[in-house]
Design a protein around this motif. Structure first.
Motif, mmCIF file in Angstrom:
data_model
loop_
_atom_site.group_PDB
_atom_site.id
_atom_site.type_symbol
_atom_site.label_atom_id
_atom_site.label_comp_id
_atom_site.label_asym_id
_atom_site.label_seq_id
_atom_site.Cartn_x
_atom_site.Cartn_y
_atom_site.Cartn_z
ATOM 1 N N ILE A 183 -36.785 40.950 22.179
ATOM 2 C CA ILE A 183 -36.817 40.103 23.001
ATOM 3 C C ILE A 183 -36.254 38.719 22.188
ATOM 4 C CG2 ILE A 183 -38.921 39.211 22.389
ATOM 5 C CD1 ILE A 183 -36.667 39.788 26.255
ATOM 6 N N ASP A 184 -36.130 38.467 21.158
ATOM 7 C CA ASP A 184 -35.229 37.227 20.616
ATOM 8 C C ASP A 184 -34.045 37.414 20.205
ATOM 9 O OD1 ASP A 184 -35.757 39.470 18.741
ATOM 10 O OD2 ASP A 184 -36.532 37.633 17.455
ATOM 11 N N SER A 185 -33.291 38.877 19.988
ATOM 12 C CA SER A 185 -32.569 38.928 19.993
ATOM 13 C C SER A 185 -31.734 39.082 21.272
ATOM 14 C CB SER A 185 -31.886 39.923 18.966
ATOM 15 O OG SER A 185 -32.461 41.047 18.783
ATOM 16 N N ALA A 186 -31.957 39.361 22.049
ATOM 17 C CA ALA A 186 -31.737 39.417 23.498
ATOM 18 C C ALA A 186 -31.465 38.601 24.124
ATOM 19 C CB ALA A 186 -32.751 40.183 24.799
ATOM 20 N N VAL A 201 -25.366 33.545 24.194
ATOM 21 C CA VAL A 201 -24.097 33.677 23.598
ATOM 22 C C VAL A 201 -23.027 34.200 24.429
ATOM 23 C CG1 VAL A 201 -22.761 34.689 21.498
ATOM 24 C CG2 VAL A 201 -25.165 33.487 21.065
ATOM 25 N N GLN A 202 -22.972 34.861 25.209
ATOM 26 C CA GLN A 202 -22.744 35.644 26.314
ATOM 27 C C GLN A 202 -22.480 34.906 27.930
ATOM 28 O OE1 GLN A 202 -24.531 38.858 28.475
ATOM 29 N NE2 GLN A 202 -22.385 39.479 29.833
ATOM 30 N N ARG A 213 -16.898 28.590 28.136
ATOM 31 C CA ARG A 213 -15.777 27.714 27.335
ATOM 32 C C ARG A 213 -14.931 28.751 27.911
ATOM 33 N NH1 ARG A 213 -16.402 23.153 25.859
ATOM 34 N NH2 ARG A 213 -15.992 23.601 24.154
ATOM 35 N N THR A 214 -14.739 30.121 27.542
ATOM 36 C CA THR A 214 -13.751 31.161 27.757
ATOM 37 C C THR A 214 -12.689 30.653 29.136
ATOM 38 O OG1 THR A 214 -14.316 32.191 26.291
ATOM 39 C CG2 THR A 214 -11.799 32.914 27.872
ATOM 40 N N GLN A 215 -13.766 30.351 30.551
ATOM 41 C CA GLN A 215 -13.092 30.300 31.902
ATOM 42 C C GLN A 215 -13.090 28.662 31.965
ATOM 43 O OE1 GLN A 215 -13.000 32.757 34.957
ATOM 44 N NE2 GLN A 215 -12.090 30.952 35.594
ATOM 45 N N GLN A 216 -13.136 27.703 30.961
ATOM 46 C CA GLN A 216 -12.638 26.532 30.695
ATOM 47 C C GLN A 216 -11.365 26.659 30.392
ATOM 48 O OE1 GLN A 216 -15.623 23.896 28.674
ATOM 49 N NE2 GLN A 216 -16.858 23.251 30.750
#
Length: 68
Positions: free
Chosen positions: A17-20, A26-27, A33-36
Protein backbone atom coordinates in the motif's frame (compact mmCIF):
# COMPACT_ATOMS: atom_id res chain seq x y z
CA UNK A 1 -9.77 -12.18 1.74
CA UNK A 2 -10.95 -13.35 5.11
CA UNK A 3 -9.15 -16.66 4.64
CA UNK A 4 -5.94 -14.92 3.56
CA UNK A 5 -6.18 -12.59 6.55
CA UNK A 6 -6.70 -15.48 8.93
CA UNK A 7 -3.94 -17.70 7.53
CA UNK A 8 -1.21 -15.13 6.87
CA UNK A 9 -2.28 -12.25 9.05
CA UNK A 10 -4.31 -9.18 8.27
CA UNK A 11 -1.24 -7.03 7.71
CA UNK A 12 -0.58 -9.12 4.59
CA UNK A 13 -3.61 -7.48 3.00
CA UNK A 14 -1.87 -4.11 3.30
CA UNK A 15 1.40 -5.24 1.69
CA UNK A 16 2.39 -2.78 -1.00
CA UNK A 17 0.00 0.00 0.00
CA UNK A 18 2.89 2.37 0.70
CA UNK A 19 4.38 1.95 -2.76
CA UNK A 20 0.93 2.29 -4.34
CA UNK A 21 0.36 5.61 -2.55
CA UNK A 22 3.78 6.91 -3.58
CA UNK A 23 3.14 5.79 -7.16
CA UNK A 24 -0.17 7.67 -7.30
CA UNK A 25 1.42 10.80 -5.87
CA UNK A 26 4.32 10.73 -8.34
CA UNK A 27 1.93 10.09 -11.22
CA UNK A 28 -0.21 13.07 -10.24
CA UNK A 29 2.76 15.39 -9.85
CA UNK A 30 4.33 14.36 -13.18
CA UNK A 31 1.03 14.71 -15.00
CA UNK A 32 0.44 18.18 -13.55
CA UNK A 33 3.98 19.39 -14.30
CA UNK A 34 3.82 18.00 -17.85
CA UNK A 35 0.57 19.84 -18.48
CA UNK A 36 2.09 23.07 -17.14
CA UNK A 37 5.14 22.64 -19.39
CA UNK A 38 3.03 22.04 -22.50
CA UNK A 39 0.79 25.02 -21.71
CA UNK A 40 3.79 27.29 -21.15
CA UNK A 41 6.05 26.31 -24.06
CA UNK A 42 3.51 25.06 -26.62
CA UNK A 43 0.36 27.15 -26.07
CA UNK A 44 -0.90 26.80 -29.64
CA UNK A 45 -0.65 23.03 -29.86
CA UNK A 46 -3.86 21.69 -31.33
CA UNK A 47 -4.81 25.03 -32.84
CA UNK A 48 -6.73 27.97 -31.43
CA UNK A 49 -9.73 27.37 -29.14
CA UNK A 50 -13.03 26.84 -30.95
CA UNK A 51 -16.68 27.14 -29.89
CA UNK A 52 -15.89 29.03 -26.68
CA UNK A 53 -19.09 31.05 -26.97
CA UNK A 54 -21.44 28.01 -27.03
CA UNK A 55 -22.71 25.93 -24.16
CA UNK A 56 -21.52 22.33 -23.84
CA UNK A 57 -24.97 20.82 -24.51
CA UNK A 58 -25.20 22.74 -27.82
CA UNK A 59 -22.09 21.05 -29.24
CA UNK A 60 -21.72 17.73 -31.03
CA UNK A 61 -19.24 15.20 -29.64
CA UNK A 62 -16.53 16.12 -32.16
CA UNK A 63 -17.02 19.87 -31.57
CA UNK A 64 -16.82 19.32 -27.82
CA UNK A 65 -13.61 17.33 -28.25
CA UNK A 66 -12.05 20.09 -30.37
CA UNK A 67 -13.08 22.63 -27.76
CA UNK A 68 -11.09 20.89 -25.07
Amino acid sequence: MKQLGETRGYLTLWTGIDSAIVSLAVQGIVSHRTQQYIDQYYPNIGGPPENQDKEEDELSDSDSFRRV
